[in-house]
Scaffold this active site. Structure first.
Site, mmCIF file in Angstrom:
data_model
loop_
_atom_site.group_PDB
_atom_site.id
_atom_site.type_symbol
_atom_site.label_atom_id
_atom_site.label_comp_id
_atom_site.label_asym_id
_atom_site.label_seq_id
_atom_site.Cartn_x
_atom_site.Cartn_y
_atom_site.Cartn_z
ATOM 1 N N CYS A 44 -1.727 13.211 24.388
ATOM 2 C CA CYS A 44 -0.742 12.656 23.534
ATOM 3 C C CYS A 44 0.364 13.266 23.780
ATOM 4 C CB CYS A 44 -1.238 12.709 21.841
ATOM 5 S SG CYS A 44 -2.862 12.224 21.560
ATOM 6 N N ASP A 441 -2.980 -1.957 -5.344
ATOM 7 C CA ASP A 441 -2.024 -3.056 -5.064
ATOM 8 C C ASP A 441 -2.408 -3.926 -4.118
ATOM 9 O OD1 ASP A 441 0.636 -4.361 -5.288
ATOM 10 O OD2 ASP A 441 1.397 -3.195 -3.591
ATOM 11 N N ASP A 621 2.341 0.732 -2.877
ATOM 12 C CA ASP A 621 3.507 0.889 -2.098
ATOM 13 C C ASP A 621 4.929 0.379 -2.536
ATOM 14 O OD1 ASP A 621 2.894 -1.849 -1.685
ATOM 15 O OD2 ASP A 621 4.131 -1.633 -0.016
ATOM 16 N N ASP A 625 5.118 -0.853 -8.216
ATOM 17 C CA ASP A 625 3.978 0.148 -8.285
ATOM 18 C C ASP A 625 4.182 1.541 -8.896
ATOM 19 O OD1 ASP A 625 2.349 -1.715 -7.474
ATOM 20 O OD2 ASP A 625 2.756 -1.130 -5.374
#
Lengths: 724, 52
Positions: A44, A441, A621, A625
């Site tokens: 990576c 949510d 998010d 909220d």
């Protein structure tokens, strides 16, 4: 040759970090910091660095695997968005971090200072221990005194330097007439050193220099671990770039700070920009994305006299808005006030460590004082009584207690960090372990908040390639999603001419002499279908309907299933329309759901649950909220969440998958269990050591054994967490 | 026992050198990325000089 070049490069690299930090503050564009939640291996690192370095304009790119970040030095014209796209193409998710705030920050410097103190304490401890072993194994008379004096010469300056964090913290607590864990620690260190100096002058048998030093060392180790876990998480979570607009564009074209706007002013909101104020549209036609404020997944039309709120995103056409509320009076700020109120109630949570310290500190002081009084009364010898009192203080000193919590939280946060989660709050794990109800949510949390094409197979390749070409001309979410879906099907877009966006309606262009339109049903004269859709009309052909559904976030169904398995109640609270909520609830397997909830309703619903004795985990998010996130027992938000939501959350999910949430609860549970076990181990040691010390049998050797023994067993117990 | 006159200073000085080396390493940001460093030995990319 390479040796020589390294030699010449090295003084520069020593000076580089400081210079970089300064440069980052002065010219913000010159250095870019990206968060890379997905990286985990050597391949990576090189893939990311190679991709970034190959990009023209990038002068240097370096990945930090520990922090999962890449720092990039580049020409000013290289934008973070471009690099994020570039990495997405190589297969790595990236988010922008505010480079100006990173670099050598305050927390960073504190970490270095702690590490330096720790190193000095470790060095001194080992040397003094070496001399002490000689004394324990039988050095006598002049040799013993010499060794004690050398020990004193090493120990006293070291204590003065290394133990400063404890002294300042203890003094801070004493000044406001409170007791904290650092008071007995400081007292034990100072008394042990002072008593040992006195004993050495009297050429006495026992000196506790090694104990004073190892105490400092082990406790500093705990302090450092604690600092490290918290600072990594805090900096990364709070510096993910802010989404709020600090600036607004006046209708006259002048850019001003939002704070300077007054009611009645006119501001221009460009397509793709966030609305900076509450107001009424005066001119222009467009569509508005309200999802972050209300949770509605579909854009709503905006034209003259439509009311807009701060935080909404303008999608297609430019709007002129007359300000009806700016700054503190906007709905955005009222929400922030709700959050502030909710936060204070949560700050009252007492962590396990605080609970332990509250019992522990007075008990230790009483014991030491009782030992002094008792022996003075029994023997009449002040020196002996003082010696025993000091031995009691040293032996009971909370080495293990000081390590019990940080060692476990470090291990647990490390494991969760590898799974893609940042723990921001020190007590988050303890609170997470108590959770019995999970509230989600919908838009942006359980779903991606992004529509996805559902009927791709119904169209011919020709229609699709025309659709891809015309949809590319719009910033509307449906059009963007259409482009992506068609690109994924490996269909090339055709060439179109005269492409233009008609605000509030759609896009039009010309292809092979025919007019092509993509947009709303009314505009095309098409029959509207019941689901979310956009329509394509090529020349005089029959209009085509592209249907969309909000796609589930990765891991959404899995996490709900896993939570049900853990016997948690799962609830879905959304501001969206009932049909959309019911559909998502069915797809992820949640039975309890409520739709069309206002932000205050969500917070109130959570307050009701809390009153019923439930410990609620809120996952959300949006701005709608934030109040709910802040009033819940513990809260989690995804990295894509609005900054306000991330700031009030205890845990931030770095990757796009929700699946780690179930693991987080399991890890939190075992972490809390380990902390309690560690307290038990520390208590057990004290149970054996205190009577010995009170009876006057404690020697420096016994103290050293008890201290290292308990510290090591506590750390090993914590390490069990890193394994599955 | 006279040997102690040499040995104790020698042990302190050697330890002190180690401590000084550690300070040098902290200042050179060598503890910024322990995980990354342990992985980097596996890559063939040479990054011992700046790109430009």
């Amino acid at each position: 040759m390479s040796g020589a070049s390294q030699m010449s490069a090295c003084p520069a690299c020593v000076a580089a970090p400081a210079a970089e930090a300064i440069a980052a503050r002065n010219v913000k564009d010159a250095s870019i910091m990206l968060s890379l939640p997905g990286i985990h291996c050597a391949a990576c690192i090189s893939a990311v660095e190679r991709a970034l370095n190959a990009e023209p304009g990038v002068t240097a790119a370096r990945v930090n695997l520990t922090l999962k970040r890449a720092s990039i030095k580049a020409e000013p014209e290289v934008t973070p968005a471009r690099l994020i796209n570039l990495l997405a193409r190589v297969g790595y998710e990236a988010h922008e971090l505010d480079a100006g705030m990173l670099g050598s920050t305050e927390t960073d410097r504190r970490g270095r200072a702690l590490l330096t103190r720790l190193a000095v304490a470790g060095f001194a401890m080992m040397n003094v221990m070496l001399l002490s072993v000689a004394v324990w194994s039988g050095a006598t008379e002049a040799t013993r005194d010499l060794f004690h004096w050398i020990s004193a010469a090493i120990a006293l300056p070291t204590i003065a330097f290394s133990a400063q964090p404890f002294f300042t913290s203890a003094w801070g607590a004493l000044r406001v007439r409170r007791l904290n864990m650092d008071v007995p620690i400081s007292l034990a260190i100072i008394l042990a050193a002072g008593m040992s100096v006195y004993e050495t002058m009297q050429s006495g048998e026992h000196a506790y220099f090694d104990a004073a030093l190892s105490l400092t060392f082990f406790l500093l180790a705990g302090r450092y671990l604690d600092h490290r876990t918290r600072s990594i998480a805090r900096s990364a979570a709070e510096e993910l770039t802010a989404l709020e607009v600090p600036r607004a564009l006046r209708a006259s074209g002048e850019t001003v700070a939002v704070a300077e706007l007054a009611v009645g002013d006119l501001v221009r909101v460009l397509p793709g920009a966030r609305v900076p104020v509450d107001g009424v549209v005066l001119d222009g036609e467009s569509e508005i994305d309200r999802s972050l404020l209300t949770g509605e997944s579909l854009p709503v039309a905006a034209r003259a006299s439509t009311a807009v709120s701060a935080g909404e995103v303008n999608l297609t056409g430019a709007l002129v808005v007359r300000v009806s509320a700016a700054g503190k009076d906007t709905s955005l700020h009222r929400m922030a006030d709700l959050v502030a109120m909710a936060e204070t109630s949560r700050n009252r949570y007492t962590s396990l460590a605080d609970k332990a310290a509250r019992i522990y500190a007075p008990v230790v002081h009483l014991l030491a004082f009782a030992a002094f009084g008792g022996w003075l009364w029994a023997s009449g010898d002040v020196r002996l009584a003082l010696n025993i009192a000091v031995a009691v203080l040293i032996i009971t000193c909370p080495c293990a207690l000081g390590l019990a919590v940080p060692a476990v939280t470090t291990a647990a946060s490390g494991r969760l960090f590898r799974a893609g989660m940042l723990i921001k709050s020190a007590t988050a794990l303890e609170r997470l372990a108590e959770v019995d109800t999970v509230v989600f949510d919908k838009t942006g949390t359980l779903t991606r908040g992004r529509p996805e094409l559902t009927n791709l197979a119904d169209f011919s390749d020709e229609d699709l390639s025309v659709a891809a070409a015309i949809a590319a001309g719009s910033a509307h979410p449906l059009a963007q999603s259409l482009v992506e879906a068609i690109r994924a099907a490996a269909i090339e877009p055709v060439g179109l001419s005269d492409l233009r966006e008609v605000p509030g309606h759609g896009v039009e262009g010309r292809w092979q002499g025919m007019a092509v339109r993509l947009g709303r049903a009314e505009w095309l004269g098409a029959q509207a279908v019941s689901t979310t859709a956009t329509y394509l009309k090529i020349g005089d052909r029959e209009p085509l309907a592209f249907r969309f559904a909000d796609s589930l976030r990765e891991g959404a169904a899995e996490v709900v299933a896993a939570l049900h398995k853990q016997r948690k109640d799962v609830v879905l609270l959304s501001g969206d329309a009932p049909e959309a909520v019911a559909d998502i609830a069915r797809r992820v397997g949640i039975e309890a759901w409520e739709a069309q909830m206002l932000p205050a309703d969500k917070a109130a619903r959570i307050a009701v649950l809390a009153k019923a004795g439930r410990r609620v985990l809120m996952v959300g998010d949006g701005l709608n909220d934030t109040a709910a996130l802040a009033s819940a027992h513990v809260s989690i938000s995804p990295a894509s969440a609005l900054e306000a939501a991330r700031v009030v959350s205890d845990i931030v999910l770095l990757g796009s998958s929700l699946a780690p949430i179930a693991e987080a609860i399991a890890v939190a549970k075992s972490a809390t269990l380990r902390i309690k076990e560690n307290f038990a181990i520390a208590a057990l040691y004290n149970l054996i050591a205190i009577p010995v010390a009170l009876a006057g049998f404690a020697t420096p050797l016994a103290a050293a054994l008890a201290m290292s023994g308990s510290s090591i067993s506590v750390s090993l117990n914590a390490l069990r967490l890193t394994r599955r | 026992m006279n040997v102690l006159v040499y040995l104790i200073p020698v042990s302190l000085i050697l330890g002190g050198i180690g401590l000084a080396a550690f300070f040098w390493a902290i200042r050179g940001s060598q503890f910024e990325d322990p995980d990354g460093d342990s992985h980097r030995i596996l890559t063939d990319d040479y990054d011992n000089k700046p790109k430009r």
